[in-house]
Design an enzyme around this catalytic site. Structure first.
Site, PDB file in Angstrom:
ATOM      1  CB  CYS A   1      -0.926  -0.064   1.221  1.00  0.00           C
ATOM      2  SG  CYS A   1      -1.621   1.491   1.766  1.00  0.00           S
TER       3      CYS A   1
ATOM      4  CB  CYS B   1       0.427   1.843   4.063  1.00  0.00           C
ATOM      5  SG  CYS B   1      -1.312   1.388   3.976  1.00  0.00           S
TER       6      CYS B   1
END
Ligand code: ZN
Length: 154
Positions: free
Chosen positions: A72, A75
């Site tokens: 991600c 993230c």
């Protein structure tokens, strides 16, 4: 329960024992009373489901969980922001990271997208946010909950 806690109970991720961390001692230097491992209160700790469950069960005060995954992008972009916030909030809130790919708990936490931030007080969810957040906004958000201890949990 009302008022401001003078000390927080911080769980050692290495051995699982609960440690009392006095508010007047530097949180960054705090060590576990049983196994002497650094408690690492000034930086994010990686936890698995079992460790997070233990933290939520035994800790008092604020715990902020960053639900993330290695694939991600947002993230990964948030990781340094989260680390900076952990330093700023040392001794006030515990910041931990939970890898969604290795967690069964994410479903029960109601996570529908990542990065997801879930804020707990005394083991109960009090607030949450989704998406990339900068360190200062993160610190301000969690800091706001430090002074709202009389408010009922959501
Ligand atoms: Zn320990």
């Amino acid at each position: 329960m009302m008022g401001v806690a003078l000390s927080n109970q911080a769980v050692c991720i290495a051995c699982g024992s609960a440690n009392r961390v006095p508010a007047d001692k530097p949180a960054a230097a705090a060590k576990c009373g049983r196994c002497a491992a650094p408690l690492g209160l000034d930086r994010p700790a990686e936890v698995n489901d079992a460790q997070l469950a233990l933290l939520l069960e035994k800790s008092t005060g604020l715990i902020l969980v960053d639900v993330w995954a290695p694939w991600c992008g947002p993230c990964r972009a948030m990781a340094p922001q989260f680390a900076t916030a952990a330093g700023a909030l040392a001794g006030k809130a515990r910041l931990v990271k939970l890898n969604a790919d290795q967690s069964q708990m994410v479903q029960s936490l109601g996570v529908s997208g990542i990065p997801a931030l879930i804020l707990f007080r005394d083991g109960r969810i009090v607030d949450r946010k989704a998406g990339l957040i900068k360190a200062d906004a993160l610190t301000a958000w969690v800091g706001g909950h430090l002074t709202n201890s009389g408010k009922p949990a959501i």
